[in-house]
Design an enzyme around this catalytic site. Sequence first.
Site, PDB file in Angstrom:
ATOM      1  N   HIS A  29      24.588 -14.956  10.031  1.00 42.71           N
ATOM      2  CA  HIS A  29      25.771 -15.300   9.162  1.00 42.71           C
ATOM      3  C   HIS A  29      25.036 -16.322   8.062  1.00 42.71           C
ATOM      4  O   HIS A  29      26.134 -16.948   7.667  1.00 42.71           O
ATOM      5  CB  HIS A  29      26.768 -16.218  10.243  1.00 42.71           C
ATOM      6  CG  HIS A  29      27.248 -15.551  11.316  1.00 42.71           C
ATOM      7  ND1 HIS A  29      27.741 -15.957  12.359  1.00 42.71           N
ATOM      8  CD2 HIS A  29      27.072 -14.182  11.416  1.00 42.71           C
ATOM      9  CE1 HIS A  29      28.166 -15.197  13.021  1.00 42.71           C
ATOM     10  NE2 HIS A  29      28.038 -13.725  12.647  1.00 42.71           N
TER      11      HIS A  29
ATOM     12  N   ALA B 219      22.253 -27.236  26.129  1.00 38.30           N
ATOM     13  CA  ALA B 219      21.242 -26.757  25.629  1.00 38.30           C
ATOM     14  C   ALA B 219      20.125 -27.636  25.517  1.00 38.30           C
ATOM     15  O   ALA B 219      18.954 -27.417  25.880  1.00 38.30           O
ATOM     16  CB  ALA B 219      21.143 -26.012  24.363  1.00 38.30           C
TER      17      ALA B 219
HETATM   18  N1  APR Z   1      24.800 -26.884  24.413  1.00 40.56           N
HETATM   19  C1  APR Z   1      25.192 -25.585  24.763  1.00 40.56           C
HETATM   20  N2  APR Z   1      26.406 -24.986  24.638  1.00 40.56           N
HETATM   21  C2  APR Z   1      27.421 -25.627  23.901  1.00 40.56           C
HETATM   22  C3  APR Z   1      27.243 -27.261  23.796  1.00 40.56           C
HETATM   23  C4  APR Z   1      25.743 -27.872  23.939  1.00 40.56           C
HETATM   24  N3  APR Z   1      25.383 -28.958  23.863  1.00 40.56           N
HETATM   25  N4  APR Z   1      28.241 -27.695  23.214  1.00 40.56           N
HETATM   26  C5  APR Z   1      29.340 -26.794  23.299  1.00 40.56           C
HETATM   27  N5  APR Z   1      28.684 -25.675  23.923  1.00 40.56           N
HETATM   28  C6  APR Z   1      29.416 -24.190  23.769  1.00 40.56           C
HETATM   29  C7  APR Z   1      30.473 -24.169  23.857  1.00 40.56           C
HETATM   30  O1  APR Z   1      31.025 -24.208  25.351  1.00 40.56           O
HETATM   31  C8  APR Z   1      30.929 -22.736  23.369  1.00 40.56           C
HETATM   32  O2  APR Z   1      31.043 -21.745  24.239  1.00 40.56           O
HETATM   33  O3  APR Z   1      28.951 -23.487  22.514  1.00 40.56           O
HETATM   34  C9  APR Z   1      29.995 -22.563  22.199  1.00 40.56           C
HETATM   35  C10 APR Z   1      30.343 -22.712  20.673  1.00 40.56           C
HETATM   36  O4  APR Z   1      31.463 -21.615  20.735  1.00 40.56           O
HETATM   37  P1  APR Z   1      31.995 -21.605  19.183  1.00 40.56           P
HETATM   38  O5  APR Z   1      32.382 -22.598  18.487  1.00 40.56           O
HETATM   39  O6  APR Z   1      32.793 -20.398  19.335  1.00 40.56           O
HETATM   40  O7  APR Z   1      30.867 -21.257  18.151  1.00 40.56           O
HETATM   41  P2  APR Z   1      29.988 -19.621  17.771  1.00 40.56           P
HETATM   42  O8  APR Z   1      30.070 -19.083  19.320  1.00 40.56           O
HETATM   43  O9  APR Z   1      28.531 -19.975  17.526  1.00 40.56           O
HETATM   44  O10 APR Z   1      30.940 -18.915  17.070  1.00 40.56           O
HETATM   45  C11 APR Z   1      30.535 -17.722  16.480  1.00 40.56           C
HETATM   46  O11 APR Z   1      32.251 -17.879  14.767  1.00 40.56           O
HETATM   47  O12 APR Z   1      33.383 -18.950  13.551  1.00 40.56           O
HETATM   48  C12 APR Z   1      32.494 -18.359  13.522  1.00 40.56           C
HETATM   49  O13 APR Z   1      30.900 -17.699  11.827  1.00 40.56           O
HETATM   50  C13 APR Z   1      31.339 -18.734  12.937  1.00 40.56           C
HETATM   51  O14 APR Z   1      28.795 -18.233  13.464  1.00 40.56           O
HETATM   52  C14 APR Z   1      30.196 -18.585  14.232  1.00 40.56           C
HETATM   53  C15 APR Z   1      30.676 -17.598  15.146  1.00 40.56           C
END
Ligand code: APR
Length: 271
Positions: free
Chosen positions: A122, A235
Amino acid sequence: MSSTHIVEAVADLLRHADHVAVLTGAGISAESGIPTFRDALSGLWAQFDPDEVATPSAFERRPELVWDWYAERRLRILEAAPNPGHHALVEIERRVPRFTLVTQNIDGLHAAAGSRAVIELHGNIRRVKCWREGTVFEVWQEGDVRPPPCPGCGAWLRPDVVWFGELLPEEGLRTAWDAAESCDLFLSIGTSNLVEPAASLPWMAHDAGAAVVVINPSDEGQRRGRGIHFLPGRAGDVLPALVAKAWHDEPSAFPPFRRERGRGAGPPSSN
Ligand code: APR
């Protein structure tokens, strides 16, 4: 199977893996103080409408607002440091024969931790590019005019990130697909698995016979089944524990793991 047992089983998969592929999302950077997107209250999309700040048409409509929104995020990201989760992946990369790290994150924290050849699907907020010609700049002039003009053609500069509705970098995506289809162990870390095409990578790996490990405090939206191991937790806690179990403790009870193409691989699923 108890979570200790799962950690042991996954540590064994790590110790015997030939090719480990990893997909990370915003969750791995949460412990570095960078908000995720979809966490209930703290997530960016709980506070901002992605259609107003993260699409090409939003930029065309209100370039200054979009530029400022990313400039604010960039400042927070530049103040952030990699956490133990990022560092544990650097250690895994050092110890396994083949390693592919694919991230949806635009924060550059994997590279800052020392990961090599990170595939940034991204983009990266630490760069900008010309809105008209696509020329990428690592360094640019900030001034009163926002967005600043491209030094080459004078058009607007925009963050070098992939907005909703835009294509991902072709070569990076192809490498990610190849890694998913050829790895024997796939780690899906800190992603809600909602945004395609990245969201399909863990399941492409699973369908191709790799063992899949999901590391996330929540299992919402995560596939379950044979060969899919869910490790509930942050994580920054789970990854160092896995590395410690895989390489710093005495040998485990499980026979060496060998992938069998097409069938759910590794010890019985841990959920
Ligand atoms: N360790 C591991 N996982 C975690 C932690 C942590 N400390 N804190 C939160 N999470 C998890 C949440 O439970 C959730 O499932 O991380 C995930 C974050 O999800 P999103 O906010 O949806 O982020 P992501 O999956 O990276 O989004 C994908 O969406 O908005 C677009 O381009 C943007 O790259 C992004 C894409």
